[in-house]
Design a protein around this motif. Sequence first.
Motif, PDB file in Angstrom:
ATOM      1  N   LYS A 121      -4.126  -9.676   1.675  1.00 53.03           N
ATOM      2  CA  LYS A 121      -4.420  -8.828   0.509  1.00 53.03           C
ATOM      3  C   LYS A 121      -5.220  -9.562  -0.569  1.00 53.03           C
ATOM      4  O   LYS A 121      -5.116  -9.257  -1.751  1.00 53.03           O
ATOM      5  CB  LYS A 121      -3.127  -8.263  -0.094  1.00 53.03           C
ATOM      6  CG  LYS A 121      -2.335  -7.379   0.858  1.00 53.03           C
ATOM      7  CD  LYS A 121      -1.086  -6.810   0.214  1.00 53.03           C
ATOM      8  CE  LYS A 121      -0.316  -5.930   1.179  1.00 53.03           C
ATOM      9  NZ  LYS A 121       0.915  -5.365   0.580  1.00 53.03           N
ATOM     10  N   ASP A 167     -18.762  -4.096   2.981  1.00 52.09           N
ATOM     11  CA  ASP A 167     -18.314  -3.035   3.880  1.00 52.09           C
ATOM     12  C   ASP A 167     -19.448  -2.023   4.043  1.00 52.09           C
ATOM     13  O   ASP A 167     -19.922  -1.420   3.073  1.00 52.09           O
ATOM     14  CB  ASP A 167     -17.076  -2.350   3.300  1.00 52.09           C
ATOM     15  CG  ASP A 167     -16.430  -1.401   4.290  1.00 52.09           C
ATOM     16  OD1 ASP A 167     -17.150  -0.584   4.871  1.00 52.09           O
ATOM     17  OD2 ASP A 167     -15.195  -1.488   4.484  1.00 52.09           O
ATOM     18  N   ARG A 182     -18.607  -1.655  -0.633  1.00 51.77           N
ATOM     19  CA  ARG A 182     -17.822  -2.549  -1.476  1.00 51.77           C
ATOM     20  C   ARG A 182     -17.560  -3.872  -0.768  1.00 51.77           C
ATOM     21  O   ARG A 182     -17.571  -3.955   0.462  1.00 51.77           O
ATOM     22  CB  ARG A 182     -16.491  -1.898  -1.841  1.00 51.77           C
ATOM     23  CG  ARG A 182     -16.625  -0.627  -2.672  1.00 51.77           C
ATOM     24  CD  ARG A 182     -15.260  -0.031  -2.945  1.00 51.77           C
ATOM     25  NE  ARG A 182     -15.343   1.190  -3.745  1.00 51.77           N
ATOM     26  CZ  ARG A 182     -14.311   1.936  -4.089  1.00 51.77           C
ATOM     27  NH1 ARG A 182     -13.087   1.578  -3.671  1.00 51.77           N
ATOM     28  NH2 ARG A 182     -14.469   3.027  -4.818  1.00 51.77           N
ATOM     29  N   SER A 203      -6.300 -11.072   5.619  1.00 51.48           N
ATOM     30  CA  SER A 203      -6.676 -11.805   4.407  1.00 51.48           C
ATOM     31  C   SER A 203      -5.518 -11.944   3.438  1.00 51.48           C
ATOM     32  O   SER A 203      -5.677 -12.505   2.348  1.00 51.48           O
ATOM     33  CB  SER A 203      -7.840 -11.097   3.708  1.00 51.48           C
ATOM     34  OG  SER A 203      -7.438  -9.802   3.276  1.00 51.48           O
ATOM     35  N   LEU A 236     -16.082 -13.162   1.513  1.00 49.96           N
ATOM     36  CA  LEU A 236     -16.390 -11.799   1.073  1.00 49.96           C
ATOM     37  C   LEU A 236     -17.580 -11.270   1.863  1.00 49.96           C
ATOM     38  O   LEU A 236     -18.607 -11.940   1.989  1.00 49.96           O
ATOM     39  CB  LEU A 236     -16.710 -11.778  -0.421  1.00 49.96           C
ATOM     40  CG  LEU A 236     -15.530 -11.883  -1.388  1.00 49.96           C
ATOM     41  CD1 LEU A 236     -16.026 -11.926  -2.823  1.00 49.96           C
ATOM     42  CD2 LEU A 236     -14.559 -10.720  -1.209  1.00 49.96           C
ATOM     43  N   GLU A 263     -12.611 -11.006   4.505  1.00 51.41           N
ATOM     44  CA  GLU A 263     -12.353 -11.176   5.925  1.00 51.41           C
ATOM     45  C   GLU A 263     -11.847 -12.586   6.170  1.00 51.41           C
ATOM     46  O   GLU A 263     -12.376 -13.549   5.612  1.00 51.41           O
ATOM     47  CB  GLU A 263     -13.606 -10.902   6.750  1.00 51.41           C
ATOM     48  CG  GLU A 263     -14.044  -9.444   6.709  1.00 51.41           C
ATOM     49  CD  GLU A 263     -15.154  -9.145   7.706  1.00 51.41           C
ATOM     50  OE1 GLU A 263     -15.763 -10.119   8.210  1.00 51.41           O
ATOM     51  OE2 GLU A 263     -15.410  -7.961   7.973  1.00 51.41           O
ATOM     52  N   LYS A 312     -15.379  -6.757   0.703  1.00 52.26           N
ATOM     53  CA  LYS A 312     -14.048  -6.883   1.292  1.00 52.26           C
ATOM     54  C   LYS A 312     -13.861  -8.303   1.809  1.00 52.26           C
ATOM     55  O   LYS A 312     -14.825  -8.993   2.141  1.00 52.26           O
ATOM     56  CB  LYS A 312     -13.847  -5.875   2.412  1.00 52.26           C
ATOM     57  CG  LYS A 312     -14.747  -6.095   3.617  1.00 52.26           C
ATOM     58  CD  LYS A 312     -14.426  -5.109   4.729  1.00 52.26           C
ATOM     59  CE  LYS A 312     -15.301  -5.375   5.967  1.00 52.26           C
ATOM     60  NZ  LYS A 312     -14.979  -4.444   7.072  1.00 52.26           N
ATOM     61  N   GLY A 316      -8.377 -10.184  -2.732  1.00 50.94           N
ATOM     62  CA  GLY A 316      -9.494  -9.377  -3.201  1.00 50.94           C
ATOM     63  C   GLY A 316     -10.576 -10.248  -3.799  1.00 50.94           C
ATOM     64  O   GLY A 316     -10.422 -11.469  -3.928  1.00 50.94           O
ATOM     65  N   LYS A 317     -11.661  -9.637  -4.204  1.00 50.86           N
ATOM     66  CA  LYS A 317     -12.787 -10.426  -4.709  1.00 50.86           C
ATOM     67  C   LYS A 317     -12.434 -11.191  -5.974  1.00 50.86           C
ATOM     68  O   LYS A 317     -13.002 -12.259  -6.245  1.00 50.86           O
ATOM     69  CB  LYS A 317     -14.004  -9.530  -4.941  1.00 50.86           C
ATOM     70  CG  LYS A 317     -13.834  -8.487  -6.047  1.00 50.86           C
ATOM     71  CD  LYS A 317     -15.133  -7.700  -6.222  1.00 50.86           C
ATOM     72  CE  LYS A 317     -15.017  -6.690  -7.371  1.00 50.86           C
ATOM     73  NZ  LYS A 317     -16.297  -5.948  -7.568  1.00 50.86           N
TER      74      LYS A 317
END
Length: 604
Positions: free
Chosen positions: A53, A103, A108, A51, A100, A112, A110, A55-56
């Motif tokens: 790095k 997990d 949380r 991804s 998103l 993909e 994550k 994040g959401k």
Amino acid sequence: MRLIKLHVKNFRSVKDSGEFDVTQLFALVGENNTGKSNLLRAIEVLLSAGSGKVGKDDFFDQAAVVVIKGTFTDLTQQERLRWRPYLIADQLILEKHISLTLDDNTGRAKAEAIFHGYQAEPSSWFLSIPKIQERLGDRPKWQDVARENGLPDYFLEDGKSNKTIYVKALARFLLENEVDYDEPDLKQTQALGLQSNVIAALPRVYLLPAITDYSDEIDRRSSTSTFRRLMAALSDRLLQRDPRFIELQTALATIRSLLNPAASAGGVPRIQTLDSVENKITELLRRVMPTVQKVSFAVEIDEVQDLFSAGVSLSVDDGMNTDVLAKGHGLQRCVVFTLLQTLILNERNRLVENNDAIPAAPESPIILLVEEPELYIHPQLAKLLYDVLSAFSLTDQAIYTTHSSFFIDAYDAEKIAIISKLTVEQGTLVRGCDKSAFDGLDDRKLFKGFTMLNPAMNDLFFAKKVMLVEGPEDIIAVTATLKALGRIVARVEELGWSVIACGGKDSIPFFQRVLNAFSIPYAVIHDLDIHEGMKQDAEATHKKTNDTIAMLSQGAPIHAFPVKLERSLGLDRHFGDQYAAHLFFSESASITQEVMDLISGAFA
């Protein structure tokens, strides 16, 4: 392989950038906080594993999928063979989809990622797994398919084959042979499988961020920094071409043998002291833990390129010989650009003598992403760094953000994109050059026009709105009049305008074309230059220019003094120079109502 188009959706400030062209040297200009850096980061994510790095907080809408689409062209023969199933008109179109998910272990969110592309199947049925199974069922006799269709021996292992063997052999066959393919299905993209296989065949990407302390990039302890990765790239491209490279490899092999237990017969015996130390540690440990049989330790030795990237320290003698980390930010950043120049020289076989003793292996192209290359740099040096980026783009690709007119060249207008963000809801937008704005101009006139766009005039690419005037005396008149009217304190920029002197009325149409090409809002103030008693041919010339300005305006307001500025000021002479204009306008009482009305209306 080089990136020629980019389309970003749902990433950071970008809701939907729209697809836009990208050139080998490409500048993103625009105000702060419009999303320029986010577009650079999107390219890095596209060409990174996983991804990248993400994040959401990198999702414009966390319920939607991030889609970063890149179109690549100029593939080498080897690249065309590798990517042949995915090519459309000799172009590779790749998308990275990032979503998103929750997990299960941590609870949380994550990110993909998966690569998508438009995939075609080989025309010959026996070279397509889906076609084989469609024709012969889910469990065909794979060895019979290979033998009956004259496929190479590596499709069989001990005279037999299965789907796993066939798939592996087919991948090799398609990579080594020119094969005809069906037309790809353009209705939707398909997932491309293992990301590592995709990433290995794409350009390498390096991002130089606009950080406040550039020592982070040069610190030899930061083995993952862009600087260090570029050092590794230099070693790959340079050291392996040196006839003595084998000596480095042999020396490292010797060091491994001296420090580690022998893995096989032959080689240099290990240093006996290390065996003695292991034996002593084993003896002492067995006294408290009798079940221990043996204690061994191994010393890992990096490869040559890893040593080059992580183990090099730099010192600079500029009157005081100290580590580069102790120098100023400007020098630190120059070190990085010097490395780029070194890479360029190496590409052109000009870095060292006789470096062609060993043929260079094909290298993955580099896409260099730079945030604000003008940071910490003196203006004169900025021009040289622009030349470095330009030279780098001859063999690789450089894409950068900038607020400096030294880092754009209007003669190559297609190498510039203007980034804006009118509202948070609408997100980041990209305006590339509409080259149709220059239709009808031959190369000579085009060059003459763009040579007028020096760095001061290049400011129009950074403006919200532009007022085109004929010359510097007109800028003095506009500024003094707006001050006298109480509209500004010191600068026209207070009103959100930038005033550009075009170097004469004849040049205004070309500046209009540039502004039209990028949809930059503008207006024009010029002299009509027509009065009683003037010669007929002169009148015709001025009328033609006036008509051209009106024709190119595309709705932009055109304001004209009935004859010229000086006549509207009650003068029967031209201003001799800018100093004369300053003296005249230093007295606000000298400004006539006619001039005040026209200029006030132009900036309404």
